[in-house]
Write a protein that holds these residues in place. Structure first.
Motif, mmCIF file in Angstrom:
data_model
loop_
_atom_site.group_PDB
_atom_site.id
_atom_site.type_symbol
_atom_site.label_atom_id
_atom_site.label_comp_id
_atom_site.label_asym_id
_atom_site.label_seq_id
_atom_site.Cartn_x
_atom_site.Cartn_y
_atom_site.Cartn_z
ATOM 1 N N HIS A 46 36.973 41.942 37.546
ATOM 2 C CA HIS A 46 38.362 41.770 37.120
ATOM 3 C C HIS A 46 38.356 41.403 35.645
ATOM 4 N N HIS A 60 40.301 42.727 31.979
ATOM 5 C CA HIS A 60 41.264 43.622 31.309
ATOM 6 C C HIS A 60 40.759 43.980 29.916
ATOM 7 N N HIS A 98 47.059 42.451 41.938
ATOM 8 C CA HIS A 98 47.236 41.059 41.505
ATOM 9 C C HIS A 98 48.244 40.425 42.462
ATOM 10 N N ASP A 114 38.767 37.904 33.930
ATOM 11 C CA ASP A 114 40.173 38.238 33.683
ATOM 12 C C ASP A 114 40.372 38.716 32.243
HETATM 13 ZN ZN LIG Z 1 44.212 40.143 35.790
#
Ligand SMILES: [Zn+2]
Length: 723
Positions: free
Chosen positions: A308, A310, A567, A656
């Motif tokens: 996970h 981005h 999410h 993240d």
């Molecule tokens: Zn995320």
């Protein structure tokens, strides 16, 4: 017809052992015991020997025994089977440990070769002859490599002078008298010993079984002798290591039968000694701030995944400056005199009054930084991304001021807690769509990501991106995927990566549809690089959504068997997780902080092996949990990760937005430990890592390859640590 076999034996001073055995096994050719009436009966139970292999020493006694044996063989002519003799070089008598070790290594290699070439069901081991240590080696070899028969020869009475004490070859080339013949008897000690499982197993570092190609011994001639040089006892060492591992495996297996373990740990760990595993389970990290540095070094070493992450949140202040530099040409083309003038003014404010004042100067819009960029772009007749890049550029030599500009009071981790999703996302406003609008920017961002992964020893990453957001400067979505794929492919084979296309809930519905189309359409394009595959689709953004609205547009994703992650349960209740799983077929959930509030759903997660991608720092910063190392978080709730782990959920730890959360994979694992009362054991950490590998969306075959490599690496690291 009698079974034909190779006879493997050892030779000392009594060379006549060979004709004596052959007299019983091969009565048709060796007439030694022809006078015995029971010969047929005895011989019936024995194999016919068609070749004899003998191990002996280099001492004078053995040498003269070998000579006599050869003389006997010469007298017999073709009636005697071929005889091959080996004596390890420099082993004249078995009077030292070293000599005994060399002899054993040679005997075992001979046995291994014989059993490999003939099949152990056609190899007969003879324990008569040679020293006791040699017989012991032979017997062990039979239990390891298998044997059709373990044979011994006994004397049933007192031998007369002409039969004992170095008898003459001619005595044994003819028939013995009936009386003499009755003095010998073969005894079968064991039959049909199977090859031990630890020999067949493909193990160690080369994935090979124990075989004679790996542990060779050269063939001896049928006249004379061979003198192999035994340098290393590596066959012995390999067997010992395998025995030890097999014992450990058995111990742990017995343990798992009597106690249930949540989760599925790295299976390879079970070859570690029980004491090491006990220690891994007892040793806790994230408890003592003094130990943090060492713990981070350990965490960094371990191979890991990041499922996970981005792309639009990877860069820290230094990285932003680096990316802006890489965009120099793009900026030169897009910059107007007005923008350059603005740059000068900004720089003067930055140097004169500091980053906070500059921020005040720029942030005019209530809608945040992106609205500011739009406004300034209009005022300076350029594009928002160019304004952003120009602004970052003024910090080129002052990265710490850029950090201050972006994070302000959140630079202090005591303040960077429970700030909510909107404020958190705003910290990423200088990257993502404000920055990644050109090929050079996207490439540089990928390089930044690869370098971070290398430093963190990431074996596999799933990179999330939103190509539709990066098309403001003329790139098409497919071009963007192509750029990302080609850049990430350069990190192979150390770092494997896959792409997850993000569908945004809070943006235009048409954007989400466009992303679904993109994810499904380009799979068949000729340029599509399957080495960095699109493996899944992520629904991100505002969680207060109606999944029913998205379910129909997800259908093409299902048809292509793309994996789905959503999410959910980050800022909304467990209901959002339920919807993601039951309406959108989510196989993983991003964050899932509220999952435990619906026990039936937890059961469903366990049944289906649905993964939970937790991101401790971003969860701490957005939602707020008690971190034992950060006082201001004392009154906050307990992070549910350990509860999930104990339930056996496939929970893993991810970054993240490492640039926004000011983190990396090791820090995330450490933070996960700090968020739990009493920390996490090293065993828990390994379980979290394993879960990352097993929850990945990569193809079965590639996933297995990556997992096995990681297992091996972890085993090496733990092996070095624990001797
Ligand atoms: Zn995320």
């Amino acid at each position: 017809m009698k079974n034909k076999a190779l006879l493997l034996g050892t030779l000392g001073g009594s060379w006549s052992i060979v004709p004596e055995v052959l007299g019983f096994t091969n009565p048709g050719q060796i007439k030694l015991f022809a006078q015995r009436e029971d010969l047929g009966e005895i011989s019936e139970g024995l194999p016919q020997i068609d070749e004899v292999w003998l191990a002996t020493t280099n001492g004078d006694i053995s040498k003269s025994a070998a000579e006599k044996l050869r003389a006997w063989q010469a007298l017999l002519g073709k009636a005697a089977p071929p005889i091959r003799i080996w004596a390890p070089e420099k082993v004249d008598d078995l009077t030292s440990q070293k000599q005994a070790d060399s002899m054993r290594e040679m005997i075992w290699r001979l046995a291994l070769r014989a059993c490999d070439e003939r099949g152990s069901e056609n190899v007969c081991f003879c324990l008569a002859g040679g020293r006791k240590t040699m017989s012991a080696d032979l017997q062990t070899a039979a239990t390891l490599f298998g044997s059709s028969m373990l044979l011994h020869l006994i004397e049933t009475g007192f031998l007369p002078e002409h039969l004992r004490n170095k008898p003459e070859p001619k005595t044994f080339a003819n028939e013995l008298s009936k009386e003499d013949a009755m003095l010998f008897k073969p005894v079968i000690l064991d039959r049909n010993l199977p090859k031990a499982e630890i020999i067949e197993l493909k193990g160690e570092n080369d994935g090979q079984s124990v075989n004679s190609t790996r542990f060779p011994i050269a063939m001896a001639p049928t006249d004379g002798m061979a003198f192999p040089v035994i340098v290393e006892n590596d066959l012995k060492r390999t067997i010992e290591e395998r025995r030890k591992r097999a014992r450990n495996l058995l111990y742990h297996y017995a343990g798992t039968l009597t106690q249930s373990t949540a989760g599925q740990p790295f299976q390879a760990l079970y070859v570690l000694p029980p004491a090491v595993i006990t220690k891994l389970k007892a040793d806790r990290i994230g408890v003592d701030p003094i130990a943090e540095k060492d713990e981070l070094i350990w965490l960094e070493k371990l191979p890991k995944t990041d499922l996970h992450c981005h792309l639009g949140g990877v860069a820290d202040a230094m990285d932003l400056i680096r990316i802006a530099k890489a965009m120099r040409e793009d900026l030169d083309k897009a910059a107007t005199p007005e923008l350059m003038q603005r740059q000068k003014e900004w720089r003067a404010i930055l140097l004169g009054q500091g980053p906070a004042a500059l921020k005040e100067q720029i942030h005019k819009s209530a809608d945040g930084y992106k609205a500011d960029l739009k406004r300034i772009a209009q005022e300076t007749r350029t594009k928002p991304w160019a304004v952003n890049t120009a602004l970052i550029s003024i910090f080129a030599d002052l990265p710490s001021l850029l950090e201050e500009f972006i994070f302000g009071k959140y630079l202090n981790s005591e303040n960077f807690v429970k700030i909510g999703i909107l404020k958190y996302e705003a910290l990423g406003d200088m990257q993502g769509s404000s920055l990644l609008q050109s090929e050079s920017a996207i490439r540089e961002m990928c390089r930044v990501l690869i370098e971070k992964c290398r430093k963190e020893n990431i074996s596999y990453i799933e990179v999330r991106c939103s190509p539709v957001n990066y098309t403001q400067n003329g790139l098409s979505e497919t071009q963007i995927v192509q750029i990302v794929q080609s850049e990430l492919a350069k990190a192979l084979p150390q770092l494997h990566s896959s792409l997850i296309i993000i569908g945004s809930r809070h943006r235009k519905f048409s954007d989400c549809c466009r992303h679904v189309e993109l994810a499904t359409d380009i799979l068949n394009e000729s340029w599509y690089d399957a080495r960095v595959p699109i493996v899944g689709f992520d629904l991100a953004g505002d969680e207060a959504f109606e999944p029913e609205k998205f379910a129909p547009i997800f259908r093409p994703l299902f048809e292509k068997c793309l994996h789905i992650t959503v999410h959910a349960g980050e800022t909304q209740s467990v209901e959002s997780i339920w919807k993601a799983v039951y309406t959108l077929n989510a196989e993983r959930i991003g964050h899932g902080l509220e999952l435990a509030n619906m026990p039936k759903l937890v059961d469903h997660f366990l049944d289906r092996g649905i993964g939970v991608e937790m991101c401790p720092s971003s969860n701490f910063q957005i939602v707020g949990f008690k971190d034992r190392f950060i006082e201001t978080s004392d009154r906050l709730k307990i992070y549910p990760l350990k509860k999930y782990l104990d339930m056996g959920l496939k929970v893993c730890v991810n970054t993240d937005n490492p640039g926004i959360s000011r983190t990396n994979s090791s820090l995330e694992l450490h933070r996960a430990a700090r968020l739990i009362a009493g920390g996490l054991s090293r065993w828990d950490i390994l379980q979290l890592i394993k879960n990352g590998f097993s929850a990945s969306f990569v193809s079965y075959e590639k996933g297995r390859e990556i997992l096995l490599k990681a297992e091996k690496e972890i085993l090496t690291i733990l092996g070095q640590e624990h001797g």
